[in-house]
Design a protein around this motif. Structure first.
Motif, short mmCIF file in Angstrom:
data_model
loop_
_atom_site.label_atom_id
_atom_site.label_comp_id
_atom_site.label_asym_id
_atom_site.label_seq_id
_atom_site.Cartn_x
_atom_site.Cartn_y
_atom_site.Cartn_z
N ARG A 1 0.51 -1.19 0.08
CA ARG A 1 -0.02 0.04 0.04
C ARG A 1 0.67 1.64 -0.09
O ARG A 1 0.47 2.15 -0.33
CB ARG A 1 -0.44 -0.17 1.30
N LYS B 1 -4.48 4.46 2.03
CA LYS B 1 -6.06 3.88 1.96
C LYS B 1 -6.59 3.69 0.74
O LYS B 1 -7.75 2.69 1.07
CB LYS B 1 -6.41 4.38 3.37
N SER B 2 -6.30 3.91 -0.08
CA SER B 2 -6.76 3.72 -1.48
C SER B 2 -6.07 3.64 -2.84
O SER B 2 -4.87 3.90 -2.66
CB SER B 2 -7.65 5.02 -1.70
N THR C 1 -8.82 10.68 -2.33
CA THR C 1 -9.81 10.48 -2.30
C THR C 1 -9.92 9.75 -0.25
O THR C 1 -11.31 10.00 0.42
CB THR C 1 -10.87 9.27 -2.56
N LYS C 2 -9.20 9.27 -0.24
CA LYS C 2 -8.98 8.44 1.43
C LYS C 2 -7.84 9.11 2.01
O LYS C 2 -6.71 9.79 1.44
CB LYS C 2 -8.84 6.85 1.28
N GLN D 1 -6.56 3.19 -5.81
CA GLN D 1 -7.10 4.25 -6.80
C GLN D 1 -5.51 5.52 -6.53
O GLN D 1 -5.05 6.36 -7.06
CB GLN D 1 -8.37 4.85 -6.95
N ASP D 2 -5.63 6.00 -5.40
CA ASP D 2 -4.21 6.55 -5.27
C ASP D 2 -3.24 7.04 -4.86
O ASP D 2 -2.54 7.68 -5.38
CB ASP D 2 -5.09 7.49 -3.49
N LYS D 3 -3.22 5.65 -4.67
CA LYS D 3 -1.26 5.14 -4.66
C LYS D 3 -1.54 5.32 -6.50
O LYS D 3 0.15 5.85 -6.78
CB LYS D 3 -1.43 4.11 -4.29
#
Length: 262
Positions: A41, A87-88, A69-70, A90-92
């Motif tokens: 993550r 925690k997302s 987003t998180k 997609q953000d990574k």
């Protein structure tokens, strides 16, 4: 003493010369599953700045810069080096593939940790960036030629063309992975074996972080350049390298989709 300096000193001594002859502690891969899941993550971020980056400022700005987003948990690994726990997924992905990014105009590079890598082992020498190519002869606007052109700049990752393979518009766009330890290329000369004429193709970089107008390298400013002091003041690089819109604003690059490797 700074722990990072201790690590470097110990490494330099080469442990073979140490009086401690105990064998290394060995772990089975299965026993590290929890650690692997957590690292999956995470990203490591390096900020290229001549000054120490304030941890609180980094924590406050990164979610906004990445449009996260998180929540992102952030820790300090060293000088201008940070660990981000997303925690997302997609953000990574956005952090890893949506750059280049900058913090107060200083370049940020994100890398995925793996295996037995320590932060000091990780390489932060490359970024992916869209490059606009101006003044191309019309016969050179096909993706096959654009790939060859892009490979003179770095490693081609994507080419912006229509379904027929041709670029349309005032310039062609190529996404290239470039080595930031080398000067940015401003232009390249093209010629045909059957023609004596030469054409200068001009390059402009989208979302280009601050770079040195003296040596052309990303990661430091003109004031912090290590070139010969007698050469300072001769600005060899010009602001056209930063892509602009017709209205004069800095270009807002279209985001490319992350590779389907997830």
């Amino acid at each position: 003493m700074d722990p990072d300096k201790v690590v470097r000193l110990v490494t330099a001594l080469k442990l073979s010369s140490s009086p401690n002859k105990d064998p290394p502690i060995t772990f089975e891969a299965d026993s590290l599953l929890i650690g692997e899941q957590r690292i999956g993550r995470c990203l490591v971020a390096k900020v290229f700045s001549s000054k120490a980056v304030n941890h609180e400022a980094f924590v406050n700005q990164i979610p906004r810069i990445l449009q996260a987003t998180k929540h992102i948990e952030i820790g300090v690994l060293g000088d201008n080096l940070f660990l981000l726990d997303f925690k997302s997924i997609q953000d990574k992905k956005r952090a890893l593939y949506g750059g280049p990014w900058n913090l107060f105009r200083d370049l940020i590079i994100f890398r995925e940790p793996s295996g037995m890598q320590t932060p000091n082992m990780m390489s932060f020498t490359e970024i992916s960036i869209w490059i606009q190519c101006y003044n191309l002869p019309l016969i050179f606007l096909h993706k096959d030629f654009l790939e060859k052109l892009g490979n003179h700049l770095g490693v081609v990752e994507e080419i912006d063309t229509k379904e027929n393979g041709f670029a349309m518009g005032r310039y062609a766009r190529v996404k290239v992975r470039i080595d930031i330890s080398k000067p940015l290329k401003q232009h390249i000369r093209l010629s045909l074996a059957s023609d004596e004429d030469e054409v200068f193709v001009i390059f402009s970089y989208e979302r280009l972080p601050d770079f040195c107008y003296n040596c052309g390298i990303i990661g430091h400013s003109f004031r912090n350049c290590d070139v010969d002091p007698q050469e300072k003041g001769k600005l060899n690089y010009i602001s056209w390298l930063k892509a602009v819109q017709r209205g004069g604003g800095r270009v807002k690059s279209r985001q490319s989709s992350p590779p389907n490797t997830w």
